[in-house]
Scaffold this active site. Structure first.
Site, PDB file in Angstrom:
ATOM      1  N   ASP A  46       5.056   3.836   8.055  1.00 15.99           N
ATOM      2  CA  ASP A  46       5.091   2.444   7.602  1.00 15.99           C
ATOM      3  C   ASP A  46       6.470   2.047   7.070  1.00 15.99           C
ATOM      4  O   ASP A  46       7.281   2.906   6.700  1.00 15.99           O
ATOM      5  CB  ASP A  46       4.073   2.244   6.476  1.00 15.99           C
ATOM      6  N   HIS A  97       3.034  -4.578  10.440  1.00 16.92           N
ATOM      7  CA  HIS A  97       2.875  -4.332   9.000  1.00 16.92           C
ATOM      8  C   HIS A  97       3.264  -5.584   8.213  1.00 16.92           C
ATOM      9  O   HIS A  97       3.824  -5.484   7.126  1.00 16.92           O
ATOM     10  CB  HIS A  97       3.755  -3.131   8.618  1.00 16.92           C
ATOM     11  N   HIS A 190       6.072   7.433   5.575  1.00 17.99           N
ATOM     12  CA  HIS A 190       6.991   6.297   5.516  1.00 17.99           C
ATOM     13  C   HIS A 190       8.368   6.700   6.039  1.00 17.99           C
ATOM     14  O   HIS A 190       8.843   7.806   5.767  1.00 17.99           O
ATOM     15  CB  HIS A 190       7.124   5.788   4.075  1.00 17.99           C
TER      16      HIS A 190
END
Length: 432
Positions: A46, A97, A190
Site C-alpha cells: 500500500d 488506494h 507498505h
C-alpha cells in the site's frame, strides 16, 4: 439542544463508519480478506508508488519471481508513471488506494467515488488497463462504500505485521511474517513511509526482511500470487458457518446496545420482564396532532420507548413462525404498557411529560394500544434511521436477511405517539 445534536452526531458516526467496519473488518462481509487456498499467499503493498523504495522492491520481486499486488495512490501514480508502467510490465497487479491517503470516514460518498474514478483513469492512461480492485486507506469503509461493489472488488487482508514502524527493524518483520503466514494469507505491507503515523525509512526494513521470507516460503512449498489469481471464496456456506457468523453479529450488536443504553440512560419498564425500555427526553421533531386534541411540540418532554433487542432476538429464535412472534410481542406489550404510567407519575416533573413516543419498523398493531402512527418527516434523521433500523433487522431478526430481500418496501420506520392523557384514560391508576 447542544446535547441532542452531540448524540445525534455520535449515532450518525456509528451508522456511517462503525457498523461498516464491524461488518467488513471484523466479520468479513462484502470484502475479500482471505483465500481458501492451502498453497498460495498474496503479498500486497500500500501507499506507493515511492521513487525511493518501490524500485528496490520491484528488483527484489523480480529476483525471486514473485507476483504481487500494489494498491497505489492516484496522486503518486500521476507523479511516477514510469513506476506504474514497470509494475504492469513485470506482471504485477495494480489496485486503487484512493487519490490521496485519507480515510473514507471523513469523506462524502461522492468525493470517494470521484477520487476512485480519477485514480482508475490515471492507471488506465498509463497501462491501458482499468483497475477494479480497491483497498480503502486503513481498511475503513463507510456505509455507502458497499455500493462500490457493483464496479470494484474490495480487498482487505488477513495478516498485518506493523511494517510501517521502524522499531524492531527487519528482524521483527521477518519473524512475524515467518511465524504467521499460512496458506491463503493476504499480507498487508507498505512500499512508502510517507503516510501519517509511518516512519519514513520503514520500507527499507520491509524490503530487507522479504529477502529471507521469500526463501523461506519457497522451501515450505508456497507460491506467491496476485490477488486476481486467487480463487474467490464461494458463495455457498455451510449452515453452521452462517449460524456462527449470525451469532457473532448479534453478540457485537447487543454489546453496542448495552453501551448505547448506558449512555442515554435507557432502562427497562420492568426489570423482571425487560422487553420494553424507556427514557425521558425532550422532543425535537415537528408538531404532532393527536386524536384526543393534544399536541406534541418541539421542547415537550416525552417518555421514549425502545424494544430490548436481546429479548426480541430470543423470542424470534424460539418462535415457530412470524405470526407466533407477533402474538408474543403484542401480549408482552399489553402487559408492560400500563407500567409506564407509574414511571411518569413518579417523575418530579411528571405533569410536563406529554406523551409516549417511539420510532420503529415494528408498528403494526400499535393502534389498538392507543398510539397514532405517522410517517417520519423527510430529512437526515429519517434517512439514517431507516438505514440503522434495516441493519438492526438484518442482524437481530431471525429472518432479517430474507425480509430485507423480499419485503423491503414494508420496512419503513414510523413514529408512534400516544398522549399521557390517553394513557391514563386507558389504564386508570386505581386499576394498576
Amino acid at each position: 439542544m447542544e446535547e441532542a445534536i452531540f448524540w445525534t452526531l455520535i449515532i450518525l458516526f456509528f451508522v456511517y463508519g462503525m457498523i461498516p467496519w464491524i461488518c467488513t473488518a471484523v466479520l468479513g462481509f462484502g470484502v475479500f480478506r482471505k483465500s481458501p487456498s492451502c498453497h498460495e499467499v498474496a503479498f500486497t503493498f500500500d501507499d506507493g508508488p515511492d521513487p525511493r523504495f518501490t524500485p528496490k522492491l520491484l528488483d527484489l520481486l523480480k529476483k525471486y519471481n514473485v507476483r504481487a499486488t500494489f494498491f497505489v495512490l492516484g496522486s503518486k501514480a500521476e507523479k511516477n508513471p514510469e513506476l506504474i508502467r514497470r509494475m504492469n510490465q513485470e506482471g504485477h497487479l495494480i489496485g486503487l488506494h484512493n487519490y490521496v491517503h485519507r480515510t473514507n470516514w471523513l469523506m462524502t460518498p461522492w468525493t470517494i467515488r470521484r477520487e476512485l474514478d480519477r485514480s482508475a483513469s490515471i492507471i488506465e492512461q498509463i497501462t491501458g488497463v482499468r483497475s477494479i480492485y480497491y483497498r480503502p486507506p486503513w481498511g475503513l469503509l463507510n456505509l455507502f462504500d458497499f455500493l462500490l461493489r457493483k464496479e470494484f472488488r474490495i480487498v482487505l487482508w488477513s495478516l498485518m505485521v506493523g511494517d510501517w514502524r521502524s522499531k524492531g527493524g527487519s528482524d521483527k518483520i521477518k519473524r512475524r511474517l515467518m511465524h504467521k503466514i499460512k496458506g491463503g494469507s493476504i499480507i498487508l505491507l507498505h512500499d512508502s513511509g510517507e503516510t501519517w503515523g509511518a516512519n519514513p525509512d520503514a520500507p527499507l526494513h520491509t524490503i530487507k526482511a522479504l529477502e529471507d521470507v521469500f526463501l523461506d516460503l519457497s522451501h515450505r512449498g508456497y507460491t506467491c500470487v496476485r490477488i486476481d489469481q486467487i480463487p474467490p471464496l464461494g458463495k455457498q456456506k455451510l449452515a453452521s458457518e452462517v449460524s456462527w457468523k449470525k451469532k457473532v453479529m448479534v453478540s457485537i450488536w447487543l454489546k453496542w446496545e448495552r453501551v448505547f443504553n448506558w449512555l442515554f440512560h435507557i432502562h427497562p419498564i420492568d426489570k423482571n420482564h425487560p422487553f420494553l425500555n424507556v427514557r425521558i427526553r425532550t422532543y425535537w421533531g415537528k408538531t404532532v396532532q393527536l386524536s384526543d386534541g393534544e399536541k406534541i411540540q418541539r421542547g415537550d418532554r416525552v417518555l421514549e420507548l425502545h424494544f430490548n433487542n436481546e429479548v426480541l432476538y430470543n423470542m424470534g429464535i424460539h418462535s415457530r413462525s412470524s405470526i407466533q412472534l407477533a402474538i408474543q410481542m403484542i401480549r408482552t406489550t399489553e402487559q408492560l404498557l400500563p407500567k409506564t404510567l407509574p414511571i411518569i407519575l413518579n417523575h418530579p416533573n411528571y405533569e410536563k411529560i406529554k406523551a409516549l413516543y417511539g420510532v420503529s419498523m415494528i408498528y403494526r398493531g400499535t393502534k389498538q394500544f392507543g398510539f397514532i402512527v405517522n410517517d417520519l418527516p423527510r430529512g437526515p434523521f429519517s434517512f439514517f434511521t431507516k438505514i440503522y433500523l434495516r441493519l438492526l433487522m438484518s442482524v437481530v431478526h431471525p429472518q432479517g436477511k430474507d425480509r430485507l430481500q423480499n419485503k423491503v418496501e414494508h420496512l419503513v420506520p414510523k413514529m408512534m405517539v400516544m398522549s399521557t392523557k390517553e394513557l391514563m384514560r386507558r389504564y386508570p391508576i386505581e386499576n394498576l
